[in-house]
Design a protein around this motif. Structure first.
Motif, short mmCIF file in Angstrom:
data_model
loop_
_atom_site.label_atom_id
_atom_site.label_comp_id
_atom_site.label_asym_id
_atom_site.label_seq_id
_atom_site.Cartn_x
_atom_site.Cartn_y
_atom_site.Cartn_z
N THR A 168 -58.70 -17.57 -8.88
CA THR A 168 -58.23 -17.42 -7.50
C THR A 168 -56.84 -18.04 -7.33
O THR A 168 -55.97 -17.47 -6.67
N ASP B 118 -60.11 -10.32 -4.96
CA ASP B 118 -60.80 -11.53 -5.43
C ASP B 118 -62.30 -11.35 -5.22
O ASP B 118 -62.77 -11.35 -4.09
N GLU B 119 -63.03 -11.19 -6.30
CA GLU B 119 -64.49 -11.00 -6.25
C GLU B 119 -64.89 -9.95 -5.21
O GLU B 119 -65.72 -10.23 -4.35
MG LIG Z 1 -62.27 -17.84 -7.03
#
Ligand SMILES: [Mg+2]
Ligand SMILES: Nc1ncnc2c1ncn2[C@@H]1O[C@H](COP(=O)(O)OP(=O)(O)OP(=O)(O)O)[C@@H](O)[C@H]1O
Lengths: 234, 422
Positions: free
Chosen positions: A51, A172-173
């Motif tokens: 991240t 992100d995810e």
């Molecule tokens: Mg992360």
């Protein structure tokens, strides 16, 4: 597909965070190059710096040392205002928790980035409808986030990231809150947009389903690149 | 963009309805407080003017020096030419002579022996001249409890409370035991014509109201008067006019003679200017407290809303909105909310204030033991300030609250705000 010119270039990147009176090194000497039109991802265990790296590429955070060039801009040297402008015009974000604005309808959420660009009303409406079509949600234009499923919300979020036709999309995810079927749907949508619009996609994930779609996998361990492999297509 | 944000504001109740309600209440209370205090102040001034100070007052210098003692040995003499002069010089002012005096009232039984006694606060006013407006001025017709207004010499009014203490009523005889202008003892018989109640405890305790000429006879004050009161014919006290008159008069006055007449403005009597300043100060303090309290409430609401909105702020920053733009849009929002709440609060406050200006509230029950010269019915008064005073806390508090809460946006790093999305 666009030419193979470099859109992101990272040199000896170090990112430390203050932790009490010591420093914590989240990223430690990253060197990476991304070409236009890539469909790549950072994978690695929790806390490995995925991240953090994505945020620096997205100009939301700044390197401690080293250089991160994004679309010919040095992230370190960008002012807050210039970074905002760059994000507004060329970078789209997709988050794990969708992060739609709850008081606005799907169409209004998708419209927001275009309002920031001061796009005219007619062009804006067309672009919003087109983006909702890409993700197959034309019929949900007027629905509020609370009235939609998680998969639908994430598709709206993709439409919001894509509506301005950015050069880079950072995700992100994006599948962490979705079931398998919805995950595959979304990934297929993103692959399609990557191919049709030539947008560069960068993921941070540890979801096997996402990894299965990536054409380049960068493994991070302890803030370092442990592995950088191109997936050979079968 | 503005329309877009406005739409969001309207849809998000916690962001619009809650703060608008807080501002609404604050503005309402401020408007009400202001009109209420102004009303009290105005009533107090008016009441004092009518009963005690006039809009201006003429008396001897030495009388003024000891005015609380009502020293009639220092009274003005030869008042007829003095009043004629004043009337000529100030035709817009009505001039009336009064004698304030103290004394003992003695109520005799049938055999003439003392049955009851009490100290009186005496008023010699012009009750019997056909064109005198003194009875009206002191609101006597409406304050009558028993009997009637004196119609001939020798008749007096007692306050109802005083009459009950003395156990006398209309038709009964009483004797005033006082002192003459020259310091001798005076005994003078009167007949009670009626009783009055003004609703002010300071006056109702021992009021003894007689015609001016009777008092002159009783106290040996031929053509003398303790004080000559001037009332503007408009009926309204005008600070500037009064002080202009006073300085004009005093420029020509003989200040070496202890018994020469001097003129004093309402403001300089009974501590009224201090009272006016004090009330202004209280209104200021009240508004300040509202601003603080509302700022804190709204700041907290803003902070909570802000925390709730960090997600939104993070998304907006990620979408490419600049921090400055986000901050400014929040400030604009607060201006809108502050204005909306202030307008509504002021509107309702004005309605209430206008209503209470008409009807008034009777507070005599709360004032039983007070010796202040206060009217017992309080009214609000709407002044030009009433229209804008609510905006001070309404708008300021909202904008300041938001500005403080919003500093968090600047203090936090973009990445940190963004992290709150995860
Ligand atoms: Mg992360
Ligand atoms: N603002 C910060 N202050 C201090 N430490 C931080 C901060 N942001 C991240 N870190 C630390 O940096 C390391 C990397 O964090 P990062 O969020 O990049 O990990 P990640 O690979 O995305 O993990 P996950 O898979 O759990 O999302 C973590 O150990 C984290 O605690």
């Amino acid at each position: 597909m666009k030419s193979n010119q470099s859109v992101i270039s990272i040199r000896n990147l170090v990112k430390t965070f203050p932790m009490g009176n010591r420093e914590f090194t989240a990223l430690n000497g990253i060197n990476l190059e991304f070409a236009s039109g890539e469909f790549s991802g950072f994978v690695g265990p929790s806390g490995s710096g995925k991240t953090t790296l994505l945020n620096i590429i997205g100009t939301l955070d700044s390197p401690t040392e080293g250089e991160a060039m994004v679309l010919d801009h040095s992230v370190k040297l960008l002012t807050q205002k210039k970074a905002a402008l760059l994000r507004s015009q060329k970078i789209g974000f997709i988050f794990q928790t969708f992060n739609l604005l709850p008081v606005y309808s799907a169409a209004e959420n998708v419209e927001f980035p275009l309002l920031l660009q001061k796009m005219g009303g007619e062009a804006r409406r067309k672009a919003v409808m087109e983006a909702l079509e890409w993700v197959g949600l034309s019929d949900k234009a007027k629905s509020r986030p609370a009235q939609m499923s998680g998969g639908e919300c994430q598709r709206v979020a993709i439409a919001r990231a894509m509506v301005k036709k950015p050069e880079i999309v950072l995700a992100d995810e994006p599948t962490a809150n979705l079931d398998a079927e919805n995950s595959h749907n979304i990934l297929k949508t993103m692959v399609k947009l990557n191919q049709e619009l030539g947008t560069t996609f960068l993921f941070a994930t540890h979801d096997e389903k996402v990894i299965g779609y990536l054409r380049r996998i960068i493994r991070l361990y302890d803030g370092k690149v442990a592995f950088d492999e191109l997936v050979t297509k079968i | 963009m503005i329309r877009f944000l406005f739409k969001g504001l309207l849809r998000d109740r916690q962001r619009s309805l809650l703060p608008v309600t807080v501002v609404f209440i604050g503005a309402l209370l401020t408007v009400f407080l202001q009109s209420w205090m102004t009303g009290i102040l105005g009533d107090m001034i008016d009441f004092n003017a009518k009963f005690s100070t006039g809009h201006v007052k003429v008396m001897t210098k030495s009388y003024w020096d000891r005015v609380e003692q009502m020293p009639n040995d220092l009274a003005l003499i030869n008042t007829a030419p003095l009043i004629a002069g004043l009337e000529k010089e100030y035709p817009d002012v009505e001039w009336v002579s009064r004698i304030r005096f103290g004394g003992l009232i003695d109520a005799p039984d049938s055999s003439g022996e003392t049955r009851a006694q009490g100290p009186a606060a005496g008023w010699g006013i012009d009750l019997l001249s056909p064109n005198s407006r003194e009875a009206e001025r002191l609101n006597i017709p409406k304050s009558m409890v028993r009997g009637r207004i004196p119609q001939q010499a020798g008749e007096i009014l007692l306050s109802e409370q005083f009459a009950q203490n003395l156990k006398v009523g209309p038709g009964d005889a009483v004797t005033l035991v006082g002192s003459t202008m020259l310091g001798g003892m005076s005994l003078y018989n009167f007949t009670v014509a009626g009783t009055v109640s003004f609703g002010s405890n300071a006056i109702d305790r021992g009021a003894f109201i007689a015609d001016l000429q009777d008092v002159r006879m009783a106290l040996d004050m031929n053509d003398a008067a303790g004080e000559i009161l001037g009332y503007f014919r408009t009926g309204v006290f005008d600070k500037e006019l009064a002080s202009g008159m006073v300085s004009g008069y005093m420029a020509k006055a003989d200040t070496t003679d202890e018994f020469a007449p001097i003129m004093v403005s309402l403001r300089d009597q009974n501590g009224l200017s201090a009272m006016v300043d004090y009330m202004d100060y209280m209104i200021g303090i009240g508004i300040f407290i509202f601003i603080m309290a509302m700022s804190i409430v709204l700041w907290n609401a803003g902070l909570l809303g802000g925390l709730r909105r960090y997600g939104e702020v993070g998304v907006r920053l990620a979408m490419g909105e600049s921090k400055g733009h986000v901050y400014r849009s929040m400030l604009w929002e607060s201006v809108l909310i502050g204005t909306a709440g202030s307008v509504m609060g002021t509107a309702l406050g004005l309605i209430l204030a206008y209503w209470l200006q008409k009807t008034g509230i009777d507070i005599s029950g709360m004032m039983k033991s007070s010796s202040m010269m206060l009217p017992s019915v309080f009214r609000t008064v709407v002044t030009p300030a009433t229209f804008y005073v609510g905006f001070v806390p309404g708008l300021f508090a909202t904008v300041i609250g938001t500005a403080l809460a919003g500093i968090g946006i600047y203090k936090r790093k973009t990445a940190q705000l963004f992290k709150e999305l995860q």
